[in-house]
Design a protein around this motif. Structure first.
Motif, PDB file in Angstrom:
ATOM      1  N   VAL A  76      41.628  37.291  48.357  1.00  0.00           N
ATOM      2  CA  VAL A  76      41.516  36.319  49.457  1.00  0.00           C
ATOM      3  C   VAL A  76      41.063  35.179  49.137  1.00  0.00           C
ATOM      4  CG1 VAL A  76      40.834  38.251  51.156  1.00  0.00           C
ATOM      5  CG2 VAL A  76      39.090  36.835  49.970  1.00  0.00           C
ATOM      6  N   GLU A  77      41.319  34.077  49.746  1.00  0.00           N
ATOM      7  CA  GLU A  77      40.701  32.790  49.780  1.00  0.00           C
ATOM      8  C   GLU A  77      39.243  32.575  49.787  1.00  0.00           C
ATOM      9  OE1 GLU A  77      41.167  28.665  48.534  1.00  0.00           O
ATOM     10  OE2 GLU A  77      42.719  30.421  48.994  1.00  0.00           O
ATOM     11  N   PRO A  78      38.467  32.181  48.569  1.00  0.00           N
ATOM     12  CA  PRO A  78      37.252  32.211  48.617  1.00  0.00           C
ATOM     13  C   PRO A  78      36.501  31.420  49.641  1.00  0.00           C
ATOM     14  CG  PRO A  78      37.937  31.601  46.475  1.00  0.00           C
ATOM     15  CD  PRO A  78      39.311  31.858  47.268  1.00  0.00           C
ATOM     16  N   ALA A  79      35.263  31.977  50.015  1.00  0.00           N
ATOM     17  CA  ALA A  79      34.781  31.383  51.345  1.00  0.00           C
ATOM     18  C   ALA A  79      34.088  29.682  50.774  1.00  0.00           C
ATOM     19  CB  ALA A  79      33.588  32.061  51.731  1.00  0.00           C
ATOM     20  N   CYS A  80      33.942  29.714  49.568  1.00  0.00           N
ATOM     21  CA  CYS A  80      32.946  28.644  49.063  1.00  0.00           C
ATOM     22  C   CYS A  80      34.090  27.929  47.835  1.00  0.00           C
ATOM     23  CB  CYS A  80      31.767  29.279  48.220  1.00  0.00           C
ATOM     24  SG  CYS A  80      30.789  27.992  47.405  1.00  0.00           S
ATOM     25  N   PRO A  81      34.026  26.641  48.005  1.00  0.00           N
ATOM     26  CA  PRO A  81      35.015  25.756  46.885  1.00  0.00           C
ATOM     27  C   PRO A  81      34.485  25.567  45.738  1.00  0.00           C
ATOM     28  CG  PRO A  81      33.790  24.332  48.731  1.00  0.00           C
ATOM     29  CD  PRO A  81      33.603  25.778  49.256  1.00  0.00           C
ATOM     30  N   TRP A  82      33.107  25.937  45.702  1.00  0.00           N
ATOM     31  CA  TRP A  82      32.277  25.837  44.318  1.00  0.00           C
ATOM     32  C   TRP A  82      32.316  26.889  43.610  1.00  0.00           C
ATOM     33  CZ3 TRP A  82      30.428  24.061  48.935  1.00  0.00           C
ATOM     34  CH2 TRP A  82      30.398  22.624  49.243  1.00  0.00           C
ATOM     35  N   ALA A  83      32.945  28.018  43.925  1.00  0.00           N
ATOM     36  CA  ALA A  83      32.815  29.445  43.486  1.00  0.00           C
ATOM     37  C   ALA A  83      33.864  29.787  42.317  1.00  0.00           C
ATOM     38  CB  ALA A  83      32.951  30.531  44.507  1.00  0.00           C
ATOM     39  N   GLY A  84      34.885  28.998  42.018  1.00  0.00           N
ATOM     40  CA  GLY A  84      36.000  29.300  41.238  1.00  0.00           C
ATOM     41  C   GLY A  84      35.631  28.908  39.815  1.00  0.00           C
ATOM     42  N   PRO A  85      36.413  29.022  38.791  1.00  0.00           N
ATOM     43  CA  PRO A  85      36.471  28.713  37.411  1.00  0.00           C
ATOM     44  C   PRO A  85      35.625  27.396  37.057  1.00  0.00           C
ATOM     45  CG  PRO A  85      38.393  29.775  38.013  1.00  0.00           C
ATOM     46  CD  PRO A  85      38.041  29.536  39.201  1.00  0.00           C
ATOM     47  N   GLY A  86      34.579  27.349  36.173  1.00  0.00           N
ATOM     48  CA  GLY A  86      34.185  26.040  35.941  1.00  0.00           C
ATOM     49  C   GLY A  86      33.029  25.604  37.006  1.00  0.00           C
ATOM     50  N   GLY A  87      32.731  26.301  38.187  1.00  0.00           N
ATOM     51  CA  GLY A  87      31.978  26.001  39.060  1.00  0.00           C
ATOM     52  C   GLY A  87      30.655  26.924  39.143  1.00  0.00           C
ATOM     53  N   CYS A  88      30.169  27.003  40.407  1.00  0.00           N
ATOM     54  CA  CYS A  88      28.793  27.565  40.618  1.00  0.00           C
ATOM     55  C   CYS A  88      29.026  29.106  39.804  1.00  0.00           C
ATOM     56  CB  CYS A  88      28.338  27.608  41.946  1.00  0.00           C
ATOM     57  SG  CYS A  88      26.980  28.607  42.216  1.00  0.00           S
ATOM     58  N   GLY A  89      27.995  29.739  39.134  1.00  0.00           N
ATOM     59  CA  GLY A  89      27.866  30.863  38.593  1.00  0.00           C
ATOM     60  C   GLY A  89      27.076  31.937  39.476  1.00  0.00           C
ATOM     61  N   GLY A  90      26.799  31.699  40.605  1.00  0.00           N
ATOM     62  CA  GLY A  90      26.240  32.873  41.377  1.00  0.00           C
ATOM     63  C   GLY A  90      26.757  33.624  42.023  1.00  0.00           C
ATOM     64  N   CYS A  91      28.259  33.440  42.253  1.00  0.00           N
ATOM     65  CA  CYS A  91      29.078  34.499  42.578  1.00  0.00           C
ATOM     66  C   CYS A  91      30.033  35.124  41.820  1.00  0.00           C
ATOM     67  CB  CYS A  91      29.707  33.859  44.229  1.00  0.00           C
ATOM     68  SG  CYS A  91      28.441  33.647  45.429  1.00  0.00           S
ATOM     69  N   ASP A  92      30.389  36.134  42.068  1.00  0.00           N
ATOM     70  CA  ASP A  92      31.420  36.919  41.307  1.00  0.00           C
ATOM     71  C   ASP A  92      32.729  37.343  41.936  1.00  0.00           C
ATOM     72  OD1 ASP A  92      29.637  37.376  38.934  1.00  0.00           O
ATOM     73  OD2 ASP A  92      28.424  38.600  40.472  1.00  0.00           O
ATOM     74  N   PHE A  93      32.375  37.490  43.327  1.00  0.00           N
ATOM     75  CA  PHE A  93      33.665  38.310  43.961  1.00  0.00           C
ATOM     76  C   PHE A  93      34.130  37.650  45.212  1.00  0.00           C
ATOM     77  CE2 PHE A  93      31.622  42.180  41.965  1.00  0.00           C
ATOM     78  CZ  PHE A  93      32.668  42.273  40.945  1.00  0.00           C
ATOM     79  N   GLN A  94      33.767  36.223  45.135  1.00  0.00           N
ATOM     80  CA  GLN A  94      34.406  35.274  46.289  1.00  0.00           C
ATOM     81  C   GLN A  94      36.145  35.643  46.583  1.00  0.00           C
ATOM     82  OE1 GLN A  94      33.148  32.766  48.277  1.00  0.00           O
ATOM     83  NE2 GLN A  94      30.720  32.696  47.987  1.00  0.00           N
ATOM     84  N   HIS A  95      36.439  36.056  45.680  1.00  0.00           N
ATOM     85  CA  HIS A  95      38.008  36.014  45.777  1.00  0.00           C
ATOM     86  C   HIS A  95      38.555  37.129  46.282  1.00  0.00           C
ATOM     87  CE1 HIS A  95      36.686  37.236  41.706  1.00  0.00           C
ATOM     88  NE2 HIS A  95      37.876  38.108  41.846  1.00  0.00           N
ATOM     89  N   THR A  96      37.649  38.219  46.819  1.00  0.00           N
ATOM     90  CA  THR A  96      38.117  39.449  47.367  1.00  0.00           C
ATOM     91  C   THR A  96      37.298  39.672  48.680  1.00  0.00           C
ATOM     92  OG1 THR A  96      38.829  41.910  46.956  1.00  0.00           O
ATOM     93  CG2 THR A  96      36.764  41.177  46.163  1.00  0.00           C
ATOM     94  N   ASP A  97      37.601  40.611  49.505  1.00  0.00           N
ATOM     95  CA  ASP A  97      37.151  40.907  50.819  1.00  0.00           C
ATOM     96  C   ASP A  97      35.974  41.809  50.428  1.00  0.00           C
ATOM     97  OD1 ASP A  97      38.001  44.041  51.475  1.00  0.00           O
ATOM     98  OD2 ASP A  97      39.692  43.113  50.657  1.00  0.00           O
ATOM     99  N   HIS A  98      35.168  41.787  51.544  1.00  0.00           N
ATOM    100  CA  HIS A  98      33.724  42.359  51.604  1.00  0.00           C
ATOM    101  C   HIS A  98      33.985  43.836  51.030  1.00  0.00           C
ATOM    102  CE1 HIS A  98      29.444  43.167  53.221  1.00  0.00           C
ATOM    103  NE2 HIS A  98      29.540  43.079  51.820  1.00  0.00           N
ATOM    104  N   ALA A  99      34.914  44.741  51.699  1.00  0.00           N
ATOM    105  CA  ALA A  99      34.985  46.162  51.568  1.00  0.00           C
ATOM    106  C   ALA A  99      35.566  46.368  50.067  1.00  0.00           C
ATOM    107  CB  ALA A  99      36.198  46.672  52.466  1.00  0.00           C
ATOM    108  N   THR A 100      36.194  45.579  49.584  1.00  0.00           N
ATOM    109  CA  THR A 100      36.693  45.625  48.129  1.00  0.00           C
ATOM    110  C   THR A 100      35.559  45.542  47.191  1.00  0.00           C
ATOM    111  OG1 THR A 100      39.258  45.088  48.565  1.00  0.00           O
ATOM    112  CG2 THR A 100      38.415  44.876  46.356  1.00  0.00           C
ATOM    113  N   GLN A 101      34.666  44.212  47.653  1.00  0.00           N
ATOM    114  CA  GLN A 101      33.642  44.017  46.797  1.00  0.00           C
ATOM    115  C   GLN A 101      32.795  45.367  46.431  1.00  0.00           C
ATOM    116  OE1 GLN A 101      31.260  40.791  48.267  1.00  0.00           O
ATOM    117  NE2 GLN A 101      33.152  39.674  48.685  1.00  0.00           N
TER     118      GLN A 101
END
Length: 398
Positions: free
Chosen positions: A77-102
């Motif tokens: 899925v499209e990440p909910a946070c624009p700072w969560a991708g490569p080179g960005g904030c390191g706090g989140c690991d699974f912004q790129h998938t839905d909650h059930a898949t997480q």
């Protein structure tokens, strides 16, 4: 190691077919035919990606970020946070998938760690490991975080750390924090190279270096600045409910709450042992002991012991009927499990925030004469690879 793997691969671009999820918020891939292991962040199992190597410690593996997805997983899925991708904030690991898949990915990791680190047999003997699931907590995957630690860069700008780095990523918000709370703090400037503890209080405002009033286990707790409290608002009552269901401390008995913080779980034990019983809450942080003693002042059966739990186990008295343990991420370890088993409690409710540490500790308990009678896990940190787990251990009669 061949000549190519002896070369530093940092910044190398690789095309990889991504394999299974692994502990730590990444998936496992291999470069070429049986080549080096590459731990890939921002990818999902089965995807074909282009990944840039971000860290190469040498040897059999390196780390990489997926920067382009050539064949996407249907769970992406499209990440909910624009700072969560490569080179960005390191706090989140699974912004790129839905909650059930997480949760499914975390469940896979939990089961794999229990099997690989030797505790699987101890669990399967009494419960079906395949039935263990990482359970959803109320509130959804966003807006749940009530506490956050910000880093401040050289210019006084607050932000969050990049992954495996001291670099500060400047952000405009964090979707894990309640909406609207964090931007007023991010707009301010602070002492360079410092850190900020931010608490979101009951009115939805974020305060820096502030205490908080929280409610759990049918009590109100006044917390000083810096006193530990779970960041997911549903987790304290969830863990209290688990202890209430599993501990079964006898009336008039002795219960220990090790690494007990402000005594949240100790308060549940106090209700079970009653005024004729004893609950010892062992905690090393002075502020937590003070806050807990104040909150539980009307429970004369509760006594706080300030000290490192692993050092106090052999000195506490009398022997406990029931013990609750909630150690730091590294777990209890050999010495603490050995000393605790020597005190022979009938039941131990063991709480862990790292599946690898949980697996190691359950294996140690199995060797010390305890069986795992029940196991639950909770998605207390949505969008990240972290989880919270609880195990009920029962002493095997000899």
């Amino acid at each position: 190691m061949n000549a190519d793997t002896a070369t530093d691969w940092t910044d190398r671009m690789l095309e990889l077919r991504v394999g299974p999820v692994a502990h730590g918020g990444h998936c496992v891939a291999r470069d070429g035919d049986g080549g080096r292991v590459v731990f890939v962040r921002h990818a999902l199992p089965g995807e074909l990606v282009r990944a840039v190597v971000t860290d190469d410690p040498g040897g059999a593996f390196c780390r990489a970020d997926a920067v382009a997805v050539l064949e996407a997983s249907p769970d992406r899925v499209e990440p909910a946070c624009p700072w969560a991708g490569p080179g960005g904030c390191g706090g989140c690991d699974f912004q790129h998938t839905d909650h059930a898949t997480q949760r499914a990915l975390k469940t896979t990791v939990l089961r794999e760690q229990l099997e690989r680190l030797g505790a699987g047999a101890a669990v399967v003997a009494t419960a079906d490991l395949a039935a263990v699931e990482v359970e959803e907590l109320p509130g959804g995957p966003l807006g749940w975080r009530t506490r956050v630690r910000l880093a401040v860069d050289d210019d006084g700008v607050p932000g969050l750390r990049a992954h495996r780095s001291h670099d500060v990523c400047e952000i405009g918000d964090c979707p894990l924090v309640p909406a609207g709370a964090l931007p007023p703090v991010l707009e301010r400037r602070f002492r360079p190279d410092s850190e900020l503890d931010v608490t979101v209080v009951g009115d939805g405002a974020a305060r820096v270096g502030s205490g908080a009033t929280v409610h759990a286990a049918d009590r109100t707790w006044e917390l000083s600045a810096g006193t530990f409290w779970q960041v997911h608002p549903a987790l304290p009552d969830t863990l209290a409910s688990v202890v209430r269901d599993w501990a079964d401390a006898p009336t008039g008995g002795v219960a220990w709450d090790l690494y007990g913080g402000v005594g949240l779980l100790g308060s549940v034990l106090a209700g079970q042992v009653g005024e004729s019983g004893t609950v010892l809450v062992v905690e090393s942080a002075a502020s937590a002991v003070a806050d807990g003693a104040s909150a539980l002042a009307n429970l004369p059966q509760v006594q706080f012991v300030r000290g490192r739990a692993e050092r106090e186990i052999s000195r506490l008295g009398p022997d406990p009927d029931v013990v609750v343990t909630d150690p730091p991420r590294a777990g209890l370890g050999k010495a603490a499990v050995r000393d605790l088993a020597a005190r022979a409690p009938q039941r131990i409710v063991h709480i862990a925030c790292d599946p690898a540490a949980l697996a190691r500790d359950l294996s140690l308990f199995a060797a010390a004469g305890y069986r795992t009678a029940a196991l639950r896990a909770f998605d207390a940190f949505p969008m990240t690879h972290h989880m919270e787990a609880a195990a009920l251990l029962e002493r095997i009669p000899r």
